[in-house]
Design a protein around this motif. Structure first.
Motif, PDB file in Angstrom:
ATOM      1  N   GLU A 141      10.245  23.739  58.107  1.00 42.63           N
ATOM      2  CA  GLU A 141       9.621  23.970  59.385  1.00 42.63           C
ATOM      3  C   GLU A 141       8.454  24.857  59.577  1.00 42.63           C
ATOM      4  N   SER A 142       7.336  24.468  59.460  1.00 38.22           N
ATOM      5  CA  SER A 142       6.032  25.224  59.690  1.00 38.22           C
ATOM      6  C   SER A 142       4.970  24.257  59.658  1.00 38.22           C
ATOM      7  N   GLU A 143       3.923  24.701  60.093  1.00 42.45           N
ATOM      8  CA  GLU A 143       2.674  23.812  60.238  1.00 42.45           C
ATOM      9  C   GLU A 143       2.144  23.064  58.957  1.00 42.45           C
ATOM     10  N   THR A 144       2.237  24.027  57.877  1.00 40.18           N
ATOM     11  CA  THR A 144       1.944  23.221  56.607  1.00 40.18           C
ATOM     12  C   THR A 144       2.764  22.226  56.194  1.00 40.18           C
ATOM     13  N   GLY A 145       4.344  22.403  56.511  1.00 39.70           N
ATOM     14  CA  GLY A 145       5.330  21.414  56.267  1.00 39.70           C
ATOM     15  C   GLY A 145       5.226  20.358  56.797  1.00 39.70           C
ATOM     16  N   GLU A 146       4.700  20.267  58.243  1.00 37.25           N
ATOM     17  CA  GLU A 146       4.384  19.133  58.876  1.00 37.25           C
ATOM     18  C   GLU A 146       3.140  18.234  58.307  1.00 37.25           C
ATOM     19  N   GLU A 147       2.229  19.247  57.918  1.00 33.56           N
ATOM     20  CA  GLU A 147       1.136  18.484  57.208  1.00 33.56           C
ATOM     21  C   GLU A 147       1.336  17.760  56.095  1.00 33.56           C
ATOM     22  N   LEU A 148       2.264  18.336  55.277  1.00 31.94           N
ATOM     23  CA  LEU A 148       2.781  17.702  53.925  1.00 31.94           C
ATOM     24  C   LEU A 148       3.595  16.547  54.367  1.00 31.94           C
ATOM     25  N   LEU A 149       4.181  16.326  55.362  1.00 31.43           N
ATOM     26  CA  LEU A 149       5.102  15.257  55.756  1.00 31.43           C
ATOM     27  C   LEU A 149       4.332  14.156  56.293  1.00 31.43           C
ATOM     28  N   ARG A 150       3.179  14.568  57.043  1.00 32.11           N
ATOM     29  CA  ARG A 150       2.406  13.441  57.576  1.00 32.11           C
ATOM     30  C   ARG A 150       1.626  12.803  56.548  1.00 32.11           C
ATOM     31  N   GLY A 151       0.980  13.837  55.420  1.00 33.73           N
ATOM     32  CA  GLY A 151       0.243  13.154  54.461  1.00 33.73           C
ATOM     33  C   GLY A 151       1.098  12.379  53.632  1.00 33.73           C
ATOM     34  N   PHE A 152       2.196  12.693  53.279  1.00 33.99           N
ATOM     35  CA  PHE A 152       3.301  11.774  52.210  1.00 33.99           C
ATOM     36  C   PHE A 152       3.536  10.485  52.795  1.00 33.99           C
ATOM     37  N   LEU A 153       3.957  10.435  54.122  1.00 37.17           N
ATOM     38  CA  LEU A 153       4.381   9.323  54.937  1.00 37.17           C
ATOM     39  C   LEU A 153       3.087   8.280  55.063  1.00 37.17           C
ATOM     40  N   ARG A 154       1.969   9.046  55.448  1.00 36.57           N
ATOM     41  CA  ARG A 154       0.816   7.947  55.486  1.00 36.57           C
ATOM     42  C   ARG A 154       0.504   7.426  54.304  1.00 36.57           C
ATOM     43  N   SER A 155       0.397   8.017  53.257  1.00 36.55           N
ATOM     44  CA  SER A 155       0.175   7.678  51.845  1.00 36.55           C
ATOM     45  C   SER A 155       1.308   6.490  51.525  1.00 36.55           C
ATOM     46  N   ARG A 156       2.580   6.823  51.831  1.00 36.37           N
ATOM     47  CA  ARG A 156       3.678   6.074  51.412  1.00 36.37           C
ATOM     48  C   ARG A 156       3.564   4.802  52.129  1.00 36.37           C
ATOM     49  N   SER A 157       3.191   4.654  53.388  1.00 37.58           N
ATOM     50  CA  SER A 157       2.685   3.707  54.224  1.00 37.58           C
ATOM     51  C   SER A 157       1.705   2.734  53.657  1.00 37.58           C
ATOM     52  N   GLU A 158       0.786   3.248  52.969  1.00 32.58           N
ATOM     53  CA  GLU A 158      -0.362   2.673  52.637  1.00 32.58           C
ATOM     54  C   GLU A 158      -0.387   1.751  51.220  1.00 32.58           C
ATOM     55  N   MET A 159       0.909   2.073  50.608  1.00 34.45           N
ATOM     56  CA  MET A 159       1.150   1.556  49.155  1.00 34.45           C
ATOM     57  C   MET A 159       0.906   0.012  49.313  1.00 34.45           C
ATOM     58  N   GLN A 160       0.170  -0.524  48.121  1.00 31.84           N
ATOM     59  CA  GLN A 160       0.326  -1.880  47.811  1.00 31.84           C
ATOM     60  C   GLN A 160       1.004  -2.272  46.757  1.00 31.84           C
ATOM     61  N   PRO A 161       1.435  -3.617  46.601  1.00 29.02           N
ATOM     62  CA  PRO A 161       1.329  -4.732  47.575  1.00 29.02           C
ATOM     63  C   PRO A 161       2.163  -4.539  48.533  1.00 29.02           C
ATOM     64  N   LEU A 162       3.315  -3.897  48.401  1.00 27.77           N
ATOM     65  CA  LEU A 162       4.375  -3.707  49.550  1.00 27.77           C
ATOM     66  C   LEU A 162       4.953  -2.217  49.593  1.00 27.77           C
ATOM     67  N   PRO A 163       4.955  -1.460  50.559  1.00 23.59           N
ATOM     68  CA  PRO A 163       5.387  -0.187  51.028  1.00 23.59           C
ATOM     69  C   PRO A 163       6.842  -0.009  50.800  1.00 23.59           C
ATOM     70  N   ILE A 164       7.268   1.128  50.189  1.00 21.91           N
ATOM     71  CA  ILE A 164       8.590   1.492  49.920  1.00 21.91           C
ATOM     72  C   ILE A 164       9.009   1.818  51.246  1.00 21.91           C
ATOM     73  N   PRO A 165      10.386   1.729  51.630  1.00 24.20           N
ATOM     74  CA  PRO A 165      10.973   1.991  52.919  1.00 24.20           C
ATOM     75  C   PRO A 165      10.857   3.469  52.995  1.00 24.20           C
TER      76      PRO A 165
END
Length: 409
Positions: A141-165
């Motif tokens: 729970e910190s500003e950096t923690g939120e940055e890490l979470l946003r970056g990870f989830l954004r990259s995860r959603s951009e995966m090709q051909p299909l994103p992982i849940p």
């Protein structure tokens, strides 16, 4: 090692400016403790693997002496926490904790990893796109923690051909931030006298019975001593050679009935390395495996071939030297501080053959430092050492088996 259990990911912010068990306890302790406790209760019958990524703001990543100090205190802190909390590191089906570094800029941008440079860590984006099926992702729970979470989830959603849940997200208690403006220098604190240069062919040896944190540290540093800038058109291939003691040499070990046989030990080492290597370089993914008997020693051998050009050779060994005195292309040897004499003996044998000596990289032995507040209790110190000893692990397994047998009568 059971690979069928749940898999969690914990992303930690950059390291504090001073690297000791105490400062890491202050920075990471509350969140790491919560992650270990929650992951240990995730499944009843199988081990939960907890991959723990530590953000690293500078590229290239630190040299070998610095890295082995970083990973050493991370594993030491984990063992201390698990000892205090009564969490068994894997052997009672609790949690299997593993550490890796990834590049991350505290301004919010992920650092790009370039395979052309041998010492770069994967970026957060590359970690997210490994297609590893993490059921949970944990951040502090910190500003950096939120940055890490946003970056990870954004990259995860951009995966090709299909994103992982998307995994379940958990926000854990944050510690005090004591961040440095630049990567701390640990050369004066590291016990290794190595120059820190990297190699295309690296070897390590051991029994690797009931794989524990000390083994994980040794194998992690073996992988990180290897260069990662190999290109298909270059004649030099990347090779890791893992010497694993043959069963015949272990017959006098205590609690021999609980000792894993060579095939089990090789499988555990391989499973750990396959997971680790994917987080060292994206192309370190398995292509094929060959199994055979050595024509020279008649020992068992397994060779894994990777899409990156890497080859990992697992060789059954029957003496303290193994392939280091039969393979002239090996240029580096990873040892623990307690086996320092073994490196000297290997190089003496190579000198007799007019071969170049191996560069010897030394890894600190994990122990409960009496100067750490967490390890002053004699009970904590003893329990910590038991987690670092294959003999004590076998003893614990034997006692449980005996008690279960007596109860069933």
């Amino acid at each position: 090692m059971n690979s069928n259990g749940a898999r969690w990911l914990l992303l930690l912010p950059p390291l504090p400016s001073e690297l000791t068990v105490h400062t890491l306890q202050v920075a990471y302790g509350p969140g790491l403790t919560k992650a270990l406790k929650d992951a240990s209760k995730a499944t009843a019958e199988v081990v939960t693997v907890l991959d723990i990524g530590v953000a690293h703001r500078a590229q290239p990543r630190p040299d070998f002496p610095c890295l082995q100090h970083i990973f050493g205190i991370l594993y030491k802190l984990t063992c201390i926490i698990c000892t205090e909390q009564g969490i068994d590191l894997q052997h009672d089906n609790d949690v299997d904790a593993r550490f890796f570094l990834f590049g991350f800029d505290t301004n919010g941008a992920t650092l790009e990893s370039q395979a052309a440079e041998p010492h770069r860590a994967l970026s957060l984006q590359q970690v997210a796109q490994t297609r590893r099926s993490w059921s949970h992702i944990c951040v502090l729970e910190s500003e950096t923690g939120e940055e890490l979470l946003r970056g990870f989830l954004r990259s995860r959603s951009e995966m090709q051909p299909l994103p992982i849940p998307a995994p379940n997200t958990l926000r854990l208690p944050g510690g005090l931030t004591m961040m440095a403006e630049k990567t701390p220098s640990l050369r004066s604190k590291a016990s290794s006298n190595s120059t820190g240069s990297s190699h295309y062919s690296v070897a390590v040896g051991g029994t690797f019975d009931h794989l524990h944190a000390g083994h994980k540290l040794l194998l992690t540093m073996t992988a990180l001593a290897l260069r990662s800038d190999h290109k298909p058109e270059t004649p030099t291939s990347m090779r890791l050679t893992i010497g694993i003691t043959g069963d015949e040499l272990l017959k006098k070990k205590k609690y021999i009935e609980e000792l894993e046989d060579w095939d089990q030990r090789q499988a555990s080492v391989k499973a750990f390395l396959l997971d680790l290597l994917e987080l060292v370089q994206p192309n370190h993914t398995l292509q094929k495996t060959q199994t055979f008997r050595s024509s020279e020693t008649k020992g068992r051998e397994v060779i894994d071939f990777f899409h990156s050009g890497l080859r990992v050779r697992y060789a059954e060994i029957f003496d303290p030297y193994g392939p280091t005195i039969s393979d002239s292309e090996i240029t580096a040897l990873i040892i623990s501080a307690e086996t320092r004499a073994g490196g000297d003996a290997v190089n003496q044998k190579r000198k007799e053959k007019d071969w170049a000596p191996l560069e010897v990289f030394e890894v600190d032995v994990l122990d409960a430092d009496a100067n750490n507040p967490q390890s002053k209790s004699g009970t904590v110190h003893e329990d910590f050492q038991n987690k670092m000893s294959s003999t004590e692990i076998r003893s614990r397994i034997h006692k449980k088996r005996t008690m279960a047998s007596e109860t069933g009568r």
